[in-house]
Design an enzyme around this catalytic site. Sequence first.
Site, PDB file in Angstrom:
ATOM      1  CE  LYS A 128      -3.756  -0.119  -0.200  1.00 17.38           C
ATOM      2  NZ  LYS A 128      -4.621  -0.237  -1.408  1.00 17.38           N
ATOM      3  CG  HIS A 161      -3.827   3.585  -4.581  1.00 15.80           C
ATOM      4  ND1 HIS A 161      -4.498   2.645  -5.333  1.00 15.80           N
ATOM      5  CD2 HIS A 161      -3.398   2.927  -3.470  1.00 15.80           C
ATOM      6  CE1 HIS A 161      -4.486   1.484  -4.706  1.00 15.80           C
ATOM      7  NE2 HIS A 161      -3.814   1.621  -3.586  1.00 15.80           N
TER       8      HIS A 161
END
Length: 385
Positions: A76, A94
Amino acid sequence: MVQPLYLRCELKPNEHRAALTPTTAKKLIDAGFDITVESDPQRIFKDQEYQEVGCKIAPHNTFHQLPKEIPIIGLKELDAPGPDLPHTHIQFAHCYKHQAGWVDVLSRFKKGGGKLYDLEFLEDQTGRRVAAFGWHAGFAGAAMGLLSLAEQAQGKRLGQTKAFPNEDELVQHARRQIEHVKAANKDGKVKALVVGALGRCGRGAIDFFQKVGISDDDIVKWDIQETSAKPGPYQEMLDVDIFVNCIYLNKKIPSFLDSQFISSAGKDRRLGCVVDVSCDTTNPNNPLPIYDINTTFDEPTVDVDTGAGNPPMTVISIDHLPTLLPREASEGFSNDLLPSLLQLPLILGKENADAPDLEEGKGAVWQRAERLFRRHLQEAIENGA
């Protein structure tokens, strides 16, 4: 030459997965890699499991101190704001679809001189991702949605949800909870709709619903053919108990649902929970403009404004759903990623992004990822990075 690779800790709360498992770390070591694993108390795999296959163990959250030539792999995104990034990072960042803060993320690589290989965009020559958590994301998302409905049927709210040791235990728990939903429905059924049903994520959601005993006739399976046949919002999504969104969003599309449409349905609406597995929460093209925050395993749901006097509806928008089954999800992802990791030494330390196309199996997957990074970095620079 020995290739170093450093597995960092995960900084996201309740993230129990790992990009490298002891199984795949052992295979990399056997292939000539030097693997160091940063201690991580929330990781499903213990330090000893890595040590037993030959990995070195480093102190928790010290990866910023590494020599810049050592590549760092994780899952992440890193904490933001944060220091400049001089290393090569392999992770989900992201930031390539203009999510909130994307310029700031890429500016840290610009200032530090580092490089990003985004795991979401490691693709083969056909454009297919070489490794993805899709199936487990769909499976876990459907599970969380059902558990939320079960609490809702009892006049309660789904609270903190912890990881399950394996799929079987999750399915057995859900089989018990589904009875609450059946009891609350006049027809004694549970109905679900999955959009993106042909993809890995959609198949995972469908598999879960089937394994907990929902009739195949009560699982509506949609893909692009259905959503492109007519514009949303869609009444069909209001006529089921749970709607799971598993699409891969790459352009603006009509909204699947909106607040006005939901309110106008009044008390006749059946839909009680939306699971946005795609989780494009801050994407300007999000087709579910009925919520605006990511939820977490500590607080899994957010309320939707359904209008005064209407039954409740919640959204689950957890952006790391597969960590509900961390060991199985990690093993599957890491094993799929392994062939590409074995090619990593072919491109690290070389200026191969601008070279003629490399052959498949000789670093081409990393070359494509680096070119994509450079393109988005330039876009970020043009936007003030």
